[in-house]
Design a protein around this motif. Structure first.
Motif, PDB file in Angstrom:
ATOM      1  N   GLY A 181       0.824  -1.193   0.000  1.00 43.94           N
ATOM      2  CA  GLY A 181       0.000   0.000   0.000  1.00 43.94           C
ATOM      3  C   GLY A 181       0.859   1.244   0.000  1.00 43.94           C
ATOM      4  N   GLY A 182       0.373   2.287  -0.636  1.00 45.42           N
ATOM      5  CA  GLY A 182       1.157   3.521  -0.680  1.00 45.42           C
ATOM      6  C   GLY A 182       0.516   4.558  -1.566  1.00 45.42           C
ATOM      7  N   GLY A 183       1.332   5.487  -2.009  1.00 42.99           N
ATOM      8  CA  GLY A 183       0.844   6.561  -2.862  1.00 42.99           C
ATOM      9  C   GLY A 183       1.965   7.179  -3.655  1.00 42.99           C
ATOM     10  N   ALA A 184       1.592   8.019  -4.626  1.00 40.59           N
ATOM     11  CA  ALA A 184       2.575   8.679  -5.481  1.00 40.59           C
ATOM     12  C   ALA A 184       2.080  10.067  -5.851  1.00 40.59           C
ATOM     13  CB  ALA A 184       2.844   7.854  -6.739  1.00 40.59           C
ATOM     14  N   PHE A 185       3.034  10.959  -6.070  1.00 40.00           N
ATOM     15  CA  PHE A 185       2.762  12.304  -6.552  1.00 40.00           C
ATOM     16  C   PHE A 185       3.597  12.507  -7.804  1.00 40.00           C
ATOM     17  CE2 PHE A 185       3.396  16.935  -6.664  1.00 40.00           C
ATOM     18  CZ  PHE A 185       2.070  17.358  -6.595  1.00 40.00           C
ATOM     19  N   GLY A 186       2.942  12.870  -8.905  1.00 39.40           N
ATOM     20  CA  GLY A 186       3.654  12.941 -10.170  1.00 39.40           C
ATOM     21  C   GLY A 186       3.439  14.229 -10.933  1.00 39.40           C
ATOM     22  N   GLU A 201       2.454  14.425 -23.447  1.00 40.03           N
ATOM     23  CA  GLU A 201       1.584  13.249 -23.546  1.00 40.03           C
ATOM     24  C   GLU A 201       2.332  11.934 -23.357  1.00 40.03           C
ATOM     25  OE1 GLU A 201       1.592  12.643 -28.417  1.00 40.03           O
ATOM     26  OE2 GLU A 201      -0.272  13.067 -27.347  1.00 40.03           O
ATOM     27  N   ASN A 202       3.674  11.967 -23.424  1.00 40.12           N
ATOM     28  CA  ASN A 202       4.463  10.745 -23.285  1.00 40.12           C
ATOM     29  C   ASN A 202       5.209  10.626 -21.964  1.00 40.12           C
ATOM     30  OD1 ASN A 202       4.972  11.433 -26.611  1.00 40.12           O
ATOM     31  ND2 ASN A 202       4.130   9.439 -26.027  1.00 40.12           N
ATOM     32  N   LEU A 203       5.794  11.722 -21.477  1.00 39.12           N
ATOM     33  CA  LEU A 203       6.734  11.646 -20.365  1.00 39.12           C
ATOM     34  C   LEU A 203       6.169  12.234 -19.073  1.00 39.12           C
ATOM     35  CD1 LEU A 203      10.042  12.654 -22.181  1.00 39.12           C
ATOM     36  CD2 LEU A 203       9.394  10.375 -21.396  1.00 39.12           C
ATOM     37  N   ARG A 204       6.442  11.521 -17.969  1.00 41.26           N
ATOM     38  CA  ARG A 204       6.099  12.012 -16.644  1.00 41.26           C
ATOM     39  C   ARG A 204       7.091  11.447 -15.627  1.00 41.26           C
ATOM     40  NH1 ARG A 204       2.241   7.927 -14.560  1.00 41.26           N
ATOM     41  NH2 ARG A 204       1.698   6.531 -16.287  1.00 41.26           N
ATOM     42  N   VAL A 205       7.101  12.047 -14.446  1.00 40.98           N
ATOM     43  CA  VAL A 205       7.986  11.609 -13.365  1.00 40.98           C
ATOM     44  C   VAL A 205       7.175  11.519 -12.083  1.00 40.98           C
ATOM     45  CG1 VAL A 205       8.721  13.962 -12.791  1.00 40.98           C
ATOM     46  CG2 VAL A 205      10.204  12.027 -12.222  1.00 40.98           C
ATOM     47  N   GLU A 206       7.510  10.534 -11.228  1.00 45.29           N
ATOM     48  CA  GLU A 206       6.769  10.313  -9.989  1.00 45.29           C
ATOM     49  C   GLU A 206       7.698  10.183  -8.798  1.00 45.29           C
ATOM     50  OE1 GLU A 206       2.758   7.769 -11.255  1.00 45.29           O
ATOM     51  OE2 GLU A 206       4.344   6.839 -10.058  1.00 45.29           O
ATOM     52  N   THR A 250      10.747   7.806 -10.156  1.00 42.87           N
ATOM     53  CA  THR A 250      10.563   6.993 -11.348  1.00 42.87           C
ATOM     54  C   THR A 250      10.243   7.875 -12.546  1.00 42.87           C
ATOM     55  OG1 THR A 250       9.613   5.247  -9.963  1.00 42.87           O
ATOM     56  CG2 THR A 250       9.317   5.040 -12.341  1.00 42.87           C
ATOM     57  N   GLY A 251      10.879   7.593 -13.678  1.00 40.33           N
ATOM     58  CA  GLY A 251      10.522   8.199 -14.948  1.00 40.33           C
ATOM     59  C   GLY A 251       9.616   7.243 -15.713  1.00 40.33           C
ATOM     60  N   LEU A 252       8.525   7.761 -16.297  1.00 40.97           N
ATOM     61  CA  LEU A 252       7.562   6.910 -16.988  1.00 40.97           C
ATOM     62  C   LEU A 252       7.334   7.400 -18.414  1.00 40.97           C
ATOM     63  CD1 LEU A 252       6.186   7.515 -13.821  1.00 40.97           C
ATOM     64  CD2 LEU A 252       5.199   5.334 -14.547  1.00 40.97           C
ATOM     65  N   TYR A 253       7.057   6.436 -19.298  1.00 41.01           N
ATOM     66  CA  TYR A 253       6.762   6.752 -20.696  1.00 41.01           C
ATOM     67  C   TYR A 253       5.416   6.160 -21.057  1.00 41.01           C
ATOM     68  CZ  TYR A 253       7.470   7.597 -25.662  1.00 41.01           C
ATOM     69  OH  TYR A 253       7.348   8.055 -26.948  1.00 41.01           O
ATOM     70  N   ASP A 254       4.487   7.023 -21.481  1.00 38.90           N
ATOM     71  CA  ASP A 254       3.145   6.593 -21.867  1.00 38.90           C
ATOM     72  C   ASP A 254       3.071   6.352 -23.374  1.00 38.90           C
ATOM     73  OD1 ASP A 254       2.296   6.829 -19.282  1.00 38.90           O
ATOM     74  OD2 ASP A 254       1.381   8.802 -19.545  1.00 38.90           O
TER      75      ASP A 254
END
Length: 222
Positions: free
Chosen positions: A72-77, A82-87, A122-126
């Protein structure tokens, strides 16, 4: 799988520079920019079955059968386009195991628990498409701020703990509500930490710690 200290530093540096590079290449304004937050619940596994105790110079080993546990937990990003985000995320994981008997006359325990509190970046790619479902992948760093293992028997409980750094990889899919700024994520996350040596005053406990998590998140885009 065991990661040497040198390889861990190399992977850490590569992740940091890769994340910085992704952010730098998305400096131009974009209509998709914005913050979001999400809360997660799921199942967690440890990724090991062998334990080693070293108490007062005497070393013994045992195999443990870990159950799938709680996460269990949470994230703020922040989304850059439209492709890149960080959390930034915070996750608690816990898995229990049943009776464990250490070899060579070692101590027998009736039950126990292996848990950790992890801070991650974390770096994310959509992969956007024409539907409301968006697959994504990601990678980053995980600071296992408190990883501890507890053993219990009739005489009570003993506990060992430490902290370490690992590498995280994940894949998932996000459903975006077409009529409101909220979303649901389904995600698999795997963290490679390697061997961790946890301590208490009279000895150490060593185990490989590569936890996995299958989680469902609900979130809101600001």
């Amino acid at each position: 799988m065991t990661i040497s200290p040198l390889m861990r530093k190399v992977l850490t540096a590569a992740c940091i520079f890769g994340l910085c590079g992704a952010i730098a290449t998305t400096a131009n304004a974009d209509d998709n920019r914005g913050y979001y937050a999400r809360a997660t619940l799921g199942l967690a596994g440890i990724g090991t079955d062998e334990l080693t105790l070293n108490e007062s110079g005497a070393q013994t080993r045992a195999d443990a059968d870990f159950d799938a546990g709680f996460a269990g937990g949470g994230a703020f990003g922040y989304r850059y386009n439209e492709n890149l985000r960080v959390e930034l995320d915070l996750t608690y994981r816990s898995s229990e195991f049943n009776e464990v008997t250490f070899a060579n006359g070692g101590r027998q325990f009736t039950e126990g628990n292996f848990a950790s509190l992890t801070f991650g970046v974390t770096g994310l790619y959509d992969f956007p498409n024409d539907s409301d479902w968006t697959p994504y992948v990601g990678a980053g760093l995980a600071w296992v701020q408190e990883v501890d293992i507890d053993f219990e028997d009739a005489s009570g409980e003993i506990s060992y703990e430490t902290d370490d750094i690992g590498i995280a990889a994940l894949a998932g899919v996000r459903w975006n509500s077409p009529s409101a700024p909220w979303f649901i994520d389904a995600e698999f996350r795997y963290i490679i930490v390697g061997d961790v040596e946890m301590t208490r005053e009279t000895g150490t406990a060593t185990a490989e710690y590569n936890p996995w998590t299958v989680g469902i998140s609900a979130g809101w885009q600001f």
